[in-house]
Motif scaffolding. Sequence first.
Motif, PDB file in Angstrom:
ATOM      1  N   GLN A   1      -1.364  -2.427  -4.161  1.00  0.00           N
ATOM      2  CA  GLN A   1      -2.721  -2.964  -4.190  1.00  0.00           C
ATOM      3  C   GLN A   1      -3.739  -1.996  -3.608  1.00  0.00           C
ATOM      4  N   GLU A   2      -3.294  -1.146  -2.695  1.00  0.00           N
ATOM      5  CA  GLU A   2      -4.160  -0.107  -2.142  1.00  0.00           C
ATOM      6  C   GLU A   2      -3.377   1.193  -2.063  1.00  0.00           C
ATOM      7  N   TRP A   3      -4.096   2.313  -2.175  1.00  0.00           N
ATOM      8  CA  TRP A   3      -3.440   3.593  -1.975  1.00  0.00           C
ATOM      9  C   TRP A   3      -4.444   4.654  -1.538  1.00  0.00           C
TER      10      TRP A   3
ATOM     11  N   ALA B   1       0.845  -1.198   0.000  1.00  0.00           N
ATOM     12  CA  ALA B   1       0.000   0.000   0.000  1.00  0.00           C
ATOM     13  C   ALA B   1       0.872   1.237   0.000  1.00  0.00           C
TER      14      ALA B   1
ATOM     15  N   ASN C   1      -0.331   5.575 -11.901  1.00  0.00           N
ATOM     16  CA  ASN C   1      -0.781   5.729 -10.514  1.00  0.00           C
ATOM     17  C   ASN C   1      -0.167   4.633  -9.634  1.00  0.00           C
TER      18      ASN C   1
ATOM     19  N   GLY D   1      -1.399   2.114  -8.196  1.00  0.00           N
ATOM     20  CA  GLY D   1      -1.857   0.781  -8.567  1.00  0.00           C
ATOM     21  C   GLY D   1      -1.131   0.243  -9.783  1.00  0.00           C
TER      22      GLY D   1
ATOM     23  N   SER E   1      -7.724   6.805 -11.229  1.00  0.00           N
ATOM     24  CA  SER E   1      -7.770   5.422 -11.716  1.00  0.00           C
ATOM     25  C   SER E   1      -7.361   5.297 -13.177  1.00  0.00           C
TER      26      SER E   1
ATOM     27  N   SER F   1      -7.135  10.832  -2.669  1.00  0.00           N
ATOM     28  CA  SER F   1      -7.877   9.869  -3.484  1.00  0.00           C
ATOM     29  C   SER F   1      -7.618   8.468  -2.957  1.00  0.00           C
ATOM     30  N   ARG F   2      -8.683   7.729  -2.729  1.00  0.00           N
ATOM     31  CA  ARG F   2      -8.524   6.338  -2.302  1.00  0.00           C
ATOM     32  C   ARG F   2      -8.647   5.425  -3.518  1.00  0.00           C
ATOM     33  N   ASN F   3      -7.577   4.733  -3.805  1.00  0.00           N
ATOM     34  CA  ASN F   3      -7.547   3.762  -4.912  1.00  0.00           C
ATOM     35  C   ASN F   3      -8.002   4.359  -6.241  1.00  0.00           C
ATOM     36  N   GLY F   4      -7.620   5.632  -6.473  1.00  0.00           N
ATOM     37  CA  GLY F   4      -7.908   6.270  -7.747  1.00  0.00           C
ATOM     38  C   GLY F   4      -9.264   6.917  -7.844  1.00  0.00           C
TER      39      GLY F   4
END
Length: 506
Positions: A151-153, A127, A144, A146, A139, A167-170
């Motif tokens: 796997q997570e950001w 992460a 990015n 990912g 996304s 931004s959570r996961n794009g």
Amino acid sequence: MRSIYQFAVLTIFTLLASCAGNSAPQEEVAEQSPPNFILLMGDDHGWDETGYNGHPHVQTPVLDEMSKLGLRMDNFRSGHPSCSPTRGSFITGRHPNRYGTFSPGFSIRPEEISVAQLLGQAGYTSAHFGKWHLGPVKSASPTNPGAMGFQEWLSHDNFFEIDPMLSRNGGAPQQFQGESSELMVEEAIRFIEKANKADQAFFVVIWYGSPHEPYSGLEEDLALYDNLPEAYTNDTVRLTSNTTGEQVKRPLREVLRERYAEITAMDRSIGVLRDFLKEKGLKDNTLLWYCGDNGTPRSAARTGMTLRGEKGDMYEGGIRVPSVMEWPARIKSGSISRVNSVTSDILPTLCEVTGQPVPERPLDGVSLLPMIDGTMEERPSPLFFWSFATNKVFGEDPQPYIEPQLQEGTLPLVKKMNGKFTRDFKNFQYPEVSATDTGGARTIIDNRYKLVLDEQPEPELFDMIEDRAETTNLADAHPEIVEKMQQQLYDWQQSVLKSLAGNDYH
């Protein structure tokens, strides 16, 4: 159940650990899981600005304790004197000019192989939290977190302050309430708890938004710096207004009070993370590594400076940064290394620890596992630094490497630039290698000497053992050393230009 990849990592780690002089006996190590990794990086946090390096004002009790209980790396440098390029070197193990991340606002390239991708092949869950600055985090972006193997950001295109937009996961921008360093660690702890519950080894990267300007701090942290010397009031510096996003001039004393409050808050968040690891029984088998991304900026490079230069310079004040590491299962308490090291060393180091092969393309970093084990006395190859002369090489109409709309950022920040509060990125095609494209400030550092070249007519040669403040130019006294280092630097630049032309991706 652990994956077959993690079983392989465990086997290799067991063999490595059994050979280390300060490691646990083999029968004990055999019962351990593969090591976890948490890599932390401050934004514009220069070498001087820690208590353990003797700063007269900054309070960093957690980093100070880590420097005593873990490994203190006194000659650690950022891959570049500015942030985006250094972050690229951190992720790839390669100099940022190899893939066009020349300066802040230039993205990485999608074809690069990241440390997160390599650790993913070893079964790690990963992460990223905080500042990304290697392209948009949305996304649709091909660069990015990912796309680079995380796997997570929960991330930002650039830097951020208190109550940040992230931004959570794009996904679309969201505002989070709280002090930004604390928020990053809270998110990281949640991720680690989830990984630990699933019995997965984890790789966590936290790139703080602090202490990048514009500065702001909690009252409790600001109060620690109420008594800075009045003399600082007589000087003013330019920086961003938290209100308008435009450049303003403010008294240095006010600015430093806020900046130092950010550093202390960041330091405290590291302490929260260390306490959590200890409470959960994860501390011994977790490599926790902190460093800065470049030297102290002009808005703050007025106090405590023992190094020449500042952010953006090839002198030590631009590239030497604090670096401390803890890994109780492997690192002997109170270790100090003066071996030259750099952010490009991160990828090959973690690859060797986990038994992963490094990418089959030119790397500029080396594994620091021998440093961790206390057996590394010198660096096997020189360090190279290069601020690419983009304007001279690419001209007025460079061709984009990535579709421009994919390079548009979505996350607002306080600082206004080019009339907007979001940041766009760029990367240029470099179709053909030219032997003349070697201009710009550049540096080579071996185990004793440092050669600095720029557009100035004469090279500068410094003895980094006797003169780390870079006060005495020895170029005239040692022309043979200058000639040798110039040739080494030129040969390396030719290798970099071949990478920039895309030769490594075939």
